[in-house]
Design a protein around this motif. Structure first.
Motif, PDB file in Angstrom:
ATOM      1  N   VAL A 113       2.298   2.048  -3.309  1.00  0.00           N
ATOM      2  CA  VAL A 113       1.375   2.608  -4.297  1.00  0.00           C
ATOM      3  C   VAL A 113       1.045   4.063  -3.970  1.00  0.00           C
ATOM      4  N   MET A 114       1.087   4.391  -2.675  1.00  0.00           N
ATOM      5  CA  MET A 114       0.769   5.774  -2.297  1.00  0.00           C
ATOM      6  C   MET A 114       1.824   6.720  -2.862  1.00  0.00           C
ATOM      7  N   PRO A 115       1.391   7.809  -3.484  1.00  0.00           N
ATOM      8  CA  PRO A 115       2.367   8.786  -3.995  1.00  0.00           C
ATOM      9  C   PRO A 115       2.996   9.557  -2.845  1.00  0.00           C
ATOM     10  N   THR A 158      -1.543   8.694  -9.916  1.00  0.00           N
ATOM     11  CA  THR A 158      -0.209   8.204  -9.570  1.00  0.00           C
ATOM     12  C   THR A 158      -0.264   6.748  -9.128  1.00  0.00           C
ATOM     13  N   ALA A 159      -1.219   6.435  -8.246  1.00  0.00           N
ATOM     14  CA  ALA A 159      -1.354   5.059  -7.776  1.00  0.00           C
ATOM     15  C   ALA A 159      -1.620   4.129  -8.960  1.00  0.00           C
ATOM     16  N   GLY A 163       6.004  11.710 -12.405  1.00  0.00           N
ATOM     17  CA  GLY A 163       7.280  11.933 -11.743  1.00  0.00           C
ATOM     18  C   GLY A 163       8.059  13.101 -12.300  1.00  0.00           C
ATOM     19  N   ILE A 172      -7.813   1.932  -2.383  1.00  0.00           N
ATOM     20  CA  ILE A 172      -7.551   2.369  -1.006  1.00  0.00           C
ATOM     21  C   ILE A 172      -6.610   3.567  -0.993  1.00  0.00           C
ATOM     22  N   ALA A 173      -5.557   3.498  -1.824  1.00  0.00           N
ATOM     23  CA  ALA A 173      -4.607   4.615  -1.879  1.00  0.00           C
ATOM     24  C   ALA A 173      -5.318   5.895  -2.302  1.00  0.00           C
ATOM     25  N   GLY A 223       4.024  -1.588 -12.562  1.00  0.00           N
ATOM     26  CA  GLY A 223       4.394  -2.852 -11.941  1.00  0.00           C
ATOM     27  C   GLY A 223       3.935  -4.040 -12.776  1.00  0.00           C
ATOM     28  N   LEU A 265       3.393  13.450  -3.017  1.00  0.00           N
ATOM     29  CA  LEU A 265       2.085  14.103  -2.916  1.00  0.00           C
ATOM     30  C   LEU A 265       1.577  14.086  -1.483  1.00  0.00           C
ATOM     31  N   ILE A 266       1.690  12.926  -0.824  1.00  0.00           N
ATOM     32  CA  ILE A 266       1.134  12.812   0.530  1.00  0.00           C
ATOM     33  C   ILE A 266       1.872  13.739   1.495  1.00  0.00           C
ATOM     34  N   LEU A 306      -7.486   7.175   0.551  1.00  0.00           N
ATOM     35  CA  LEU A 306      -6.651   7.765   1.597  1.00  0.00           C
ATOM     36  C   LEU A 306      -6.164   9.141   1.178  1.00  0.00           C
ATOM     37  N   THR A 307      -5.734   9.245  -0.094  1.00  0.00           N
ATOM     38  CA  THR A 307      -5.272  10.542  -0.588  1.00  0.00           C
ATOM     39  C   THR A 307      -6.386  11.574  -0.469  1.00  0.00           C
ATOM     40  N   LEU A 325       0.838  -1.201   0.000  1.00  0.00           N
ATOM     41  CA  LEU A 325       0.000   0.000   0.000  1.00  0.00           C
ATOM     42  C   LEU A 325       0.873   1.251   0.000  1.00  0.00           C
ATOM     43  N   VAL A 348       1.534   3.570 -10.940  1.00  0.00           N
ATOM     44  CA  VAL A 348       2.420   2.614 -10.275  1.00  0.00           C
ATOM     45  C   VAL A 348       1.940   1.194 -10.546  1.00  0.00           C
ATOM     46  N   VAL A 365      -4.869  13.553  -8.974  1.00  0.00           N
ATOM     47  CA  VAL A 365      -3.451  13.278  -9.201  1.00  0.00           C
ATOM     48  C   VAL A 365      -3.011  12.062  -8.397  1.00  0.00           C
ATOM     49  N   GLY A 366      -3.476  12.011  -7.141  1.00  0.00           N
ATOM     50  CA  GLY A 366      -3.110  10.881  -6.297  1.00  0.00           C
ATOM     51  C   GLY A 366      -3.582   9.567  -6.878  1.00  0.00           C
ATOM     52  N   THR A 377      11.724  11.545  -8.461  1.00  0.00           N
ATOM     53  CA  THR A 377      10.754  12.351  -9.187  1.00  0.00           C
ATOM     54  C   THR A 377      11.524  13.372  -9.974  1.00  0.00           C
ATOM     55  N   SER A 378      11.435  13.287 -11.272  1.00  0.00           N
ATOM     56  CA  SER A 378      12.248  14.180 -12.083  1.00  0.00           C
ATOM     57  C   SER A 378      11.535  15.498 -12.263  1.00  0.00           C
ATOM     58  N   LEU A 384      -5.651  -2.103  -3.890  1.00  0.00           N
ATOM     59  CA  LEU A 384      -4.655  -1.184  -3.337  1.00  0.00           C
ATOM     60  C   LEU A 384      -4.818   0.215  -3.914  1.00  0.00           C
ATOM     61  N   LEU A 397       6.412   5.554 -14.672  1.00  0.00           N
ATOM     62  CA  LEU A 397       6.302   6.376 -13.467  1.00  0.00           C
ATOM     63  C   LEU A 397       6.559   7.847 -13.750  1.00  0.00           C
ATOM     64  N   VAL A 423      -6.088  17.294  -6.284  1.00  0.00           N
ATOM     65  CA  VAL A 423      -5.085  16.502  -5.573  1.00  0.00           C
ATOM     66  C   VAL A 423      -5.504  15.034  -5.577  1.00  0.00           C
TER      67      VAL A 423
END
Lengths: 326, 326
Positions: free
Chosen positions: A149-151, B301-302, B265, B18-19, B309, A154-155, B22-23, A146, B305, B297-298, A325-326, B15, B261, B294
């Motif tokens: 996967v969370m950015p 991003t998740a 990124g 959930i991510a 993967g 950002l968080i 949460l974000t 988890l 990822v 974006v979150g 992070t570029s 995941l 990514l 936000v």
């Protein structure tokens, strides 16, 4: 995998010490061997000397340097480097050398603390998951997935308004919270193989409690990996801290870090380049020397893991956390 | 294999959900959109601010759970909500993905190829001057936070422009909106593309060449390469057909993972060079307290990822016969 016969192995690649030697002698011999190997690596030695010098600059030089980082020199605005102001001054007349030294103090502390916390959490969680197995393992690894996967950028940035006005230690905890997962996975898989070794089984059947086994028998066996990884994490944490602070999401205003010093200098940099180049140069030197030291430690502690084997599979998924992070 | 992949997929999707939730929660609790209306001239009445915020589902006084339910319901129907200025998040999202794609396409292709070539070349010439120089250079680049690289390039571009006398290298935005004529617009786009692409390419080449160098070194000592030489292949042919092809395989999944990514990124590159892509949105949405953006974006991003993967896993299985058989 090719089986290596001892005769083909170059002498420097020989194992640290045969396993049947007394433990005391092996430990001190190992340490000396590591030190010798490390000092033979010129890049690593250069990194170490560089880092010591940078530490001196951050912590010792403010003691006798003429200007304090809060002082303003009203006779010198936007002045280039000189004998009076070693790194020049900014638009309010603050001395850039004093500011940079102050910023380095914070960045170095944040980096080291984050590296320590992150390595400790990775070791505890990874070894716990690997040793206990079953549901402990499954739930801990789920948390790892988890968090991966969370950015993270950002968080931490989103949470920055919450720790505004509190201490920067919160920031350290956040940085650490998002950087231990990959190491944790590696620790777990190493624990899985160590769990079946005789010395662990012996301890277990003698009734040694699990936490003691983990901290006294399992983790010391992977100490070299943890040391190397901790070093690399310090560098990564410094990069992460400065990057977040650059956008104002990290260290907040009464505190000064290298990231905030660079961020305040950047807008004026086209006309007054020293405002950017000096603090940025110090930052690059810190990260570079840490990278050299980490590389030297890897060669010294773990000579059989030639870069690829140790790094490629691990970093394969690390990029999300490592903060490239570029 | 199929069932295993399916189970992993379901786990990953869970995941991501959930991510994303949460974000949203973190952003909704931490950010305060009402602050955007403070200090306006003329001042906006509190009641109309509340009405607007209610309209956009951004009112911090509404319980978080209620806001979340509203947001989640919208997301389930493909509506990501409204931005803090009243626009549709969906439209902004689509626009920014386009911008990021245009920025990343060339940079990632050149960066990947460059990284593989530089790494392989360094391995073939191990410990010679050229290898030492490229290794040192990549260490140097990796020790630099991206914002330092980007700002340094920008400062150099300004110097070059000053030396030439007119703006040869552009460093803000994606194109010059004042231009007409296909040729001119194309040229302007290329001028704007140069610096951000260069930044991304330098970073990627430094990163990938490290991996490629170590995998290539492993292959160089292998028996099958000696066999290829022994059966009469020239050194060049043996290295290209048997060496590089084998050594690239483990790097490809990693490459793909990193490239995917980059979609969110490329934050620093986009922000510093003023490209309005996904990465810039990440920073801007937080500084404008734009909760829904936000969250978008979150979630993206998740999702990225997850895709990265899965893609690298599938590629790994597709490229490496040993994994496929298992």
């Amino acid at each position: 995998m090719a089986v290596q016969t001892p005769s083909v192995q170059p002498p420097s690649q020989a194992p640290a010490a045969p396993g049947d030697q007394p433990a005391r002698r092996r430990a001190s011999g190992r340490l000396r061997l590591t030190a010798v190997r490390f000092s033979r690596n010129r890049m690593a030695l250069f990194g170490l000397v560089m880092l010591v010098l940078l530490f001196l600059m951050a912590y010792v030089s403010p003691l006798f340097y003429k200007w304090d980082y809060t002082e303003l020199d009203f006779t010198a605005f936007q002045k280039p480097p000189s004998g009076e102001h070693w790194f020049g001054t900014d638009q309010t007349g603050s001395d850039l050398f004093a500011l940079t030294a102050r910023g380095m103090q914070k960045s170095l502390v944040i980096g080291i603390l984050t590296g320590l916390i992150c390595t400790f959490v990775a070791a505890a969680v990874g070894a716990g998951a690997g040793y206990f197995g079953g549901w402990t393992d499954r739930s801990l690894m789920w948390v790892v997935d988890l968090l991966l996967v969370m950015p993270s950028f950002l968080i931490i940035a989103v949470l920055s308004p919450l720790f505004q006005g509190t201490t920067w230690l919160v920031f350290v905890v956040l940085l650490a919270a998002f950087s231990w997962m990959i190491t944790g996975r590696v620790v777990r898989s190493m624990t899985l193989t160590l769990k079946d070794r005789e010395f662990v089984k012996a301890a277990k059947y003698m009734g040694v409690p699990a936490p003691v086994i983990i901290f006294r028998h399992i983790l010391p066996s992977m100490a070299s990996m943890l040391i190397i990884d901790g070093t690399i994490q310090v560098g990564a944490a410094i990069i992460g801290e400065t990057s977040l602070s650059y956008f104002g999401f990290g260290v907040q205003s009464p505190d000064v870090s290298l990231g905030t010093v660079i961020a305040t200098g950047t807008p004026a940099a086209p006309s007054f380049p020293w405002l950017f180049y000096f603090p940025a140069g110090c930052l690059v030197l810190i990260c570079l020397s840490i990278a050299f030291i980490g590389d030297g430690l890897r060669d010294a502690l773990d000579p059989n893991s030639s870069g690829a084997k140790a790094r490629a599979p691990r970093t394969a998924k690390s990029t999300s956390t490592e903060g490239r992070t570029s | 294999m199929g069932r295993y992949l399916l189970r992993r997929l379901i786990n990953h999707v869970a995941l991501v959900l959930i991510a994303a939730s949460l974000t949203y929660f973190l952003a909704a609790i931490s950010l305060n959109p009402r602050a955007n209306f403070a200090g306006r001239n003329p001042p906006v009445a509190a009641s109309s601010v509340t009405a607007t915020l209610n309209d956009y589902n951004l009112n911090p006084d509404t319980p978080v759970v209620v806001r979340f339910a509203h947001w989640a319901n919208g997301v389930a129907h493909g509506d990501l909500g409204r931005t803090v200025t009243g626009g549709e998040v969906n439209d902004e999202f689509a626009r920014r993905v386009g911008v990021s794609t245009r920025l990343l396409l060339i940079a990632t292709i050149l960066g990947s190829i460059g990284g593989v070539l530089v790494g392989a070349w360094g391995a073939i010439r191990q410990y010679r001057t050229s290898d030492r120089v490229t290794t040192l250079a990549s260490f140097f680049v990796l020790a630099m936070p991206v914002f330092v690289i980007a700002v340094t390039f920008k400062l150099w571009a300004i110097d070059i422009n000053d030396a030439v006398g007119h703006k040869v290298i552009e460093y803000t935005g994606e194109y010059d909106p004042g231009l007409t004529g296909t040729g001119e617009i194309l040229l302007s786009r290329l001028q704007h593309l140069l610096l951000p692409s260069l930044t991304l390419i330098v970073i990627q080449v430094a990163l990938y060449s490290r991996y490629q160098r170590s995998t290539m070194l492993d292959v160089l000592g292998s028996d099958f390469l000696r066999t290829a030489r022994a059966k009469g292949l020239s050194r060049r042919a043996a290295l290209m057909k048997h060496g590089l092809r084998t050594a690239v395989l483990p790097v490809v999944p990693l490459l793909v993972y990193n490239v995917v990514l980059l979609f969110t990124g490329a934050t620093f590159t986009e922000k510093i060079y003023g490209w309005h892509g996904m990465g810039e949105w990440l920073v801007n949405s937080i500084s404008t307290n734009d909760v829904n953006a936000v969250a978008a974006v979150g979630m993206f991003t998740a999702f990225v990822v997850l895709i990265a993967g899965l893609l690298s896993d599938v590629l790994y299985a597709a490229l490496d016969p040993r994994v496929r058989v298992r």
